[in-house]
Scaffold this motif. Structure first.
Motif, PDB file in Angstrom:
ATOM      1  N   UNK A  96      63.770  21.672  12.171  1.00 39.01           N
ATOM      2  CA  UNK A  96      63.771  22.260  13.518  1.00 39.01           C
ATOM      3  C   UNK A  96      62.938  21.427  14.467  1.00 39.01           C
ATOM      4  N   UNK A  97      63.281  21.428  15.715  1.00 29.59           N
ATOM      5  CA  UNK A  97      62.371  20.839  16.701  1.00 29.59           C
ATOM      6  C   UNK A  97      62.459  21.658  17.994  1.00 29.59           C
ATOM      7  N   UNK A  98      61.352  21.684  18.722  1.00 30.20           N
ATOM      8  CA  UNK A  98      61.273  22.552  19.907  1.00 30.20           C
ATOM      9  C   UNK A  98      60.775  21.740  21.091  1.00 30.20           C
ATOM     10  N   UNK A  99      61.392  21.960  22.232  1.00 29.59           N
ATOM     11  CA  UNK A  99      60.907  21.282  23.438  1.00 29.59           C
ATOM     12  C   UNK A  99      59.679  22.017  23.972  1.00 29.59           C
ATOM     13  N   UNK A 100      58.871  21.319  24.733  1.00 31.47           N
ATOM     14  CA  UNK A 100      57.662  21.925  25.285  1.00 31.47           C
ATOM     15  C   UNK A 100      58.007  22.829  26.456  1.00 31.47           C
ATOM     16  N   UNK A 101      57.076  23.688  26.776  1.00 31.51           N
ATOM     17  CA  UNK A 101      57.213  24.576  27.933  1.00 31.51           C
ATOM     18  C   UNK A 101      57.419  23.778  29.219  1.00 31.51           C
ATOM     19  N   UNK A 102      56.822  22.583  29.245  1.00 29.71           N
ATOM     20  CA  UNK A 102      56.876  21.775  30.469  1.00 29.71           C
ATOM     21  C   UNK A 102      58.139  20.907  30.552  1.00 29.71           C
ATOM     22  N   UNK A 103      58.989  20.978  29.521  1.00 33.70           N
ATOM     23  CA  UNK A 103      60.193  20.113  29.539  1.00 33.70           C
ATOM     24  C   UNK A 103      61.089  20.506  30.715  1.00 33.70           C
ATOM     25  N   UNK A 104      61.679  19.526  31.380  1.00 34.38           N
ATOM     26  CA  UNK A 104      62.559  19.860  32.502  1.00 34.38           C
ATOM     27  C   UNK A 104      63.944  20.270  31.986  1.00 34.38           C
ATOM     28  N   UNK A 105      64.763  20.850  32.862  1.00 36.57           N
ATOM     29  CA  UNK A 105      66.178  21.066  32.510  1.00 36.57           C
ATOM     30  C   UNK A 105      66.902  19.786  32.876  1.00 36.57           C
ATOM     31  N   UNK A 106      67.379  19.053  31.904  1.00 35.05           N
ATOM     32  CA  UNK A 106      68.069  17.801  32.203  1.00 35.05           C
ATOM     33  C   UNK A 106      69.002  17.418  31.055  1.00 35.05           C
ATOM     34  N   UNK A 107      69.955  16.567  31.354  1.00 35.13           N
ATOM     35  CA  UNK A 107      70.946  16.193  30.334  1.00 35.13           C
ATOM     36  C   UNK A 107      71.038  14.692  30.111  1.00 35.13           C
ATOM     37  N   UNK A 108      70.286  13.932  30.873  1.00 32.46           N
ATOM     38  CA  UNK A 108      70.395  12.485  30.776  1.00 32.46           C
ATOM     39  C   UNK A 108      69.545  11.994  29.596  1.00 32.46           C
ATOM     40  N   UNK A 109      69.929  12.429  28.416  1.00 34.00           N
ATOM     41  CA  UNK A 109      69.122  12.174  27.221  1.00 34.00           C
ATOM     42  C   UNK A 109      70.007  11.713  26.073  1.00 34.00           C
ATOM     43  N   UNK A 110      69.374  11.128  25.059  1.00 28.86           N
ATOM     44  CA  UNK A 110      70.093  10.771  23.841  1.00 28.86           C
ATOM     45  C   UNK A 110      69.312  11.278  22.636  1.00 28.86           C
ATOM     46  N   UNK A 111      69.961  11.189  21.489  1.00 32.61           N
ATOM     47  CA  UNK A 111      69.355  11.668  20.246  1.00 32.61           C
ATOM     48  C   UNK A 111      69.166  10.479  19.315  1.00 32.61           C
ATOM     49  N   UNK A 112      67.935  10.262  18.862  1.00 31.45           N
ATOM     50  CA  UNK A 112      67.696   9.078  18.037  1.00 31.45           C
ATOM     51  C   UNK A 112      67.250   9.444  16.626  1.00 31.45           C
ATOM     52  N   UNK A 113      67.575   8.552  15.693  1.00 30.34           N
ATOM     53  CA  UNK A 113      67.091   8.648  14.304  1.00 30.34           C
ATOM     54  C   UNK A 113      66.444   7.292  14.022  1.00 30.34           C
ATOM     55  N   UNK A 114      65.143   7.268  13.806  1.00 33.91           N
ATOM     56  CA  UNK A 114      64.451   5.978  13.672  1.00 33.91           C
ATOM     57  C   UNK A 114      63.516   5.956  12.465  1.00 33.91           C
ATOM     58  N   UNK A 115      63.144   4.728  12.122  1.00 33.27           N
ATOM     59  CA  UNK A 115      62.200   4.542  11.025  1.00 33.27           C
ATOM     60  C   UNK A 115      61.232   3.414  11.403  1.00 33.27           C
ATOM     61  N   UNK A 116      60.046   3.489  10.843  1.00 35.12           N
ATOM     62  CA  UNK A 116      59.099   2.382  11.042  1.00 35.12           C
ATOM     63  C   UNK A 116      58.913   1.601   9.742  1.00 35.12           C
ATOM     64  N   UNK A 117      59.760   1.898   8.761  1.00 33.24           N
ATOM     65  CA  UNK A 117      59.720   1.147   7.496  1.00 33.24           C
ATOM     66  C   UNK A 117      61.122   0.647   7.160  1.00 33.24           C
ATOM     67  N   UNK A 118      61.220  -0.487   6.437  1.00 35.64           N
ATOM     68  CA  UNK A 118      62.547  -1.012   6.115  1.00 35.64           C
ATOM     69  C   UNK A 118      63.211  -0.270   4.955  1.00 35.64           C
ATOM     70  N   UNK A 119      64.495  -0.550   4.756  1.00 37.25           N
ATOM     71  CA  UNK A 119      65.249   0.058   3.660  1.00 37.25           C
ATOM     72  C   UNK A 119      66.696   0.255   4.074  1.00 37.25           C
ATOM     73  N   UNK A 120      67.494   0.702   3.117  1.00 39.79           N
ATOM     74  CA  UNK A 120      68.908   0.976   3.418  1.00 39.79           C
ATOM     75  C   UNK A 120      69.122   2.482   3.319  1.00 39.79           C
ATOM     76  N   UNK A 121      69.593   3.052   4.415  1.00 38.64           N
ATOM     77  CA  UNK A 121      69.787   4.514   4.443  1.00 38.64           C
ATOM     78  C   UNK A 121      71.247   4.777   4.769  1.00 38.64           C
ATOM     79  N   UNK A 122      71.849   5.706   4.017  1.00 38.37           N
ATOM     80  CA  UNK A 122      73.212   6.143   4.347  1.00 38.37           C
ATOM     81  C   UNK A 122      73.114   7.542   4.928  1.00 38.37           C
ATOM     82  N   UNK A 123      73.798   7.712   6.034  1.00 40.78           N
ATOM     83  CA  UNK A 123      73.686   8.983   6.749  1.00 40.78           C
ATOM     84  C   UNK A 123      75.094   9.548   6.954  1.00 40.78           C
TER      85      UNK A 123
END
Ligand code: AHR
Length: 661
Positions: free
Chosen positions: A193-220
């Motif tokens: 789960x993830x929750x936006x903050x109370x101060x988050x604006x109403x907006x749609x100009x956004x994207x969804x990311x999946x990132x890592x700071x370590x190397x490896x091979x991931x299948x999604x």
């Protein structure tokens, strides 16, 4: 929503309404030049179907994916063209990575492929990963709770974690974020789960990311992101769109189409068996009728829940052997029998108990109680069967249904094409143009309809004026047409505007002049929407005898054969229930018009309600940038009597709800 409901104190209001629009008098004197509407409440023509107003839906204009279905990830199963559409690589600073589609099946699912992310280099300030555009962005609101789910496995070198974030496209602000660690070399479904903050604006100009700071091979495999849904349904619908639809008081839902039911080719029909169960068991299919893939997230059960959530009667259209590319060659005879059985299975799935094969499957999928289902339509627009086999095909379905489900109301998908047996109802479609006034003649379409024919569902209608949604021209003409349906409520039992939905983003629309427009975060109703809401919210249960003396003439012309055609300015219908008369009035002229109303039978009380929508110009409309430019106002008044005069505003639709008890 702006509240324009005006409830005046009686005295205050009388003075304003008498000055502008209405004259009340027990002794009012009518003149013969003014249009007079007479309502005889002691002469009842017929009942009015409670299902007079409903909705028709299909996947078109991104109605579900990128529309009502609340999923935010576009191409969540990583379908591939040349690249993997709507997914992009992230390599920040010194990070190095590659992404490709891998055609290994995701174990335990119906998914035949996944995304392979190979990160050769990544570190704390050098993220690598992927991001998704969403359907024209990802909607953010303050305090919004999102559920992220995905399937994944990784090689032994991957230490993780994976970070999931909703980020702004312009300034990279992270509005919500969550992490998952411990991804192993076995396929597994993860949920976070993830929750936006109370101060988050109403907006749609956004994207969804999946990132890592370590190397490896991931299948999604299958990545999903759900914001809160209407009534918190799992795999459910957008809250704003469901709430807006509720304002239309729809009483039935015709689904899943429309052309979407049939598809261009057999494989691309709405194959209900592939649209049930967990989303990872739904591979999706090409909505070739409208040219984009459908995730099938909006599946058979989701339609039924949608009906239950808005109190609508389901009208299930079943595939009947016609595809859009085989209008000259529908499936017939013995070859059609498996599809007749498929339709019976579909109904058994929805309504059967635990002792039936398909009913048991539904129960195993978590829905114990059978769904309510009384209306089944055989196919869609079978007047497009150029080989004229519909009579024969329909008969096969009717025979099978009568044997197994004798109480089901069966609807033929075209009027006048089935002759060897009698359908319970026939579906009539009417896409119309204003045509410089001529479209108003459609208000009289059913006045002389042969009453010996089966009752009618107007399963698709619209005046196609305005884009992406209808304007006031479309709205006024719809309203005039609807008065015609109501005046003929003995034969017209159901009606629905088509299509309901359009995503207004560039490239999303295939069919213009729709009822409800939206983008990723906002939605609005067209004038046609508000007019249907006014009519549906003031329906009545009985149709009294009524007549109109004459109407001012909008246009006096002739047809090609020299016959005179008079197009009127004023349209009306009158219905009633135990305590009310509902008088609907349409002024198609750009100037005011007076009507004299006389009620015989019931006593009309002084008190009543006036709901009105009007515009200065026929091109006036609502839009994503002006959501409520034209909406109805509701006013209470104490100005009515058995005889009264009412003044209609230019280009207006008015519903007067008279109290009779
Ligand atoms: O409403 C759009 C399309 O019009 C429907 O899919 C089809 O039934 C009709 O021709």
């Amino acid at each position: 929503m702006k509240d324009r409901t005006l409830i005046f104190l009686a005295t205050l209001f009388i003075s304003s309404i008498t000055a502008t629009s209405c004259t009340n008098s027990g002794n009012v004197v009518f003149d013969s030049k003014t249009t007079t509407i007479s309502i005889k409440t002691n002469k009842v023509i017929s009942d009015v179907s409670p299902f007079m107003y409903g909705l028709i839906t299909e996947e078109i204009n991104h109605s579900y994916d990128g529309g009502l279905y609340a999923e935010q990830i576009r191409n969540r199963t990583f379908l591939q063209k040349k690249t993997i559409p709507y997914w992009h690589l992230i390599t920040e600073g010194t990070a190095r990575a590659a992404m490709n589609r891998d055609t290994v099946p995701v174990e335990g699912t119906a998914l035949s492929g996944c995304l392979k992310l190979e990160i050769s280099s990544a570190s704390t300030n050098n993220r690598a990963g992927i991001y998704n555009d969403g359907y024209w962005g990802i909607a953010v609101k303050p305090n919004n709770r999102y559920i992220v789910s995905f399937f994944a496995k990784a090689d032994e070198f991957f230490e993780g974690p994976l970070t999931f974030s909703i980020e702004n496209n312009i300034n990279d602000t992270v509005y919500a974020s969550a992490q998952i660690s411990g991804i192993t070399d076995k396929w597994k479904k993860y949920t976070v789960e993830m929750i936006t903050e109370n101060s988050a604006p109403e907006c749609s100009d956004n994207h969804f990311s999946i990132t890592s700071t370590t190397p490896g091979v991931i299948k999604i495999g299958l990545v999903s992101l759900f914001p809160p849904t209407y009534k918190n349904r799992e795999n459910g619908n957008r809250v704003d769109l469901m709430s807006l639809m509720a304002k239309m008081h729809p009483r039935f839902l015709r689904f899943p189409g429309g052309n979407y039911l049939e598809g261009n080719v057999l494989e691309n029909r709405f194959d209900w068996k592939k649209t049930i169960g967990p989303i990872e068991q739904r591979p999706g299919h090409m909505c070739d009728a409208w040219g984009y893939p459908s995730s099938d997230g909006m599946g058979l059960m989701e339609f039924m829940y949608w009906c239950e959530d808005l109190g609508m009667e389901p009208v299930l259209a079943v595939y009947d052997g016609l595809n859009l590319s085989r209008m000259h060659d529908p499936i017939t005879g013995d070859s059609l029998k498996p599809y007749v059985q498929d339709a019976l299975d579909e109904v058994e799935f929805l309504t059967g108990d635990k002792n039936t094969k398909w009913g048991k499957l539904r129960i195993d999928m978590g829905r114990k109680k059978p769904f309510r289902l009384k209306y089944v339509e055989i196919g869609n627009e079978d007047f497009f069967d150029f080989k004229r086999t519909y009579d024969e095909r329909y008969k096969l379905f009717q025979k099978a249904f009568r044997e197994k489900y004798p109480d089901m109301v069966l609807i033929a998908s075209s009027d006048g094409f089935v002759n060897s047996v009698r359908p319970d109802m026939e579906d009539h479609h009417a896409y119309m143009k204003a045509d410089n006034g001529m479209g108003l003649l459609q208000a009289h379409l059913y006045d002389n309809y042969d009453r010996k024919k089966p009752a009618l569902m107007i399963g698709e209608y619209a005046f196609r004026e305005g884009s992406p949604t209808t304007n006031m021209l479309g709205g006024i003409y719809d309203a005039a047409y609807l008065t015609g349906l109501e005046r003929n409520a003995d034969i017209v039992r159901m009606s629905c505007f088509a299509p309901i939905f359009v995503n207004v983003n560039k490239g999303a629309m295939q069919w213009e002049s729709d009822l409800i427009g939206y983008d990723t975060g906002k939605c609005y109703g067209s004038p046609s929407f508000w007019i249907q809401s006014m009519f549906s919210g003031n329906l009545g249960t009985e149709l009294p005898a009524s007549s109109i003396s004459h109407s001012p003439v909008l246009k006096d012309t002739s047809d090609g054969n020299g016959n005179r055609i008079r197009i009127e300015e004023i349209y009306y219908s009158a219905t009633m229930d135990d305590d009310h008369i509902y008088l609907k009035l349409v002024n198609a002229a750009g100037h005011k018009n007076k009507v004299q109303v006389s009620v015989q039978g019931k006593d009309v009380r002084k008190k009543g309600t006036v709901t009105e929508i009007a515009a200065d110009s026929l091109s006036a409309t609502n839009s994503i940038n002006d959501l409520e430019n034209i909406i109805p106002s509701v006013k209470k008044a104490r100005i009515f009597a058995d005889k009264f005069i009412y003044e209609l505003r230019p280009y207006s639709v008015t519903v007067i709800k008279l109290l009779t008890k």
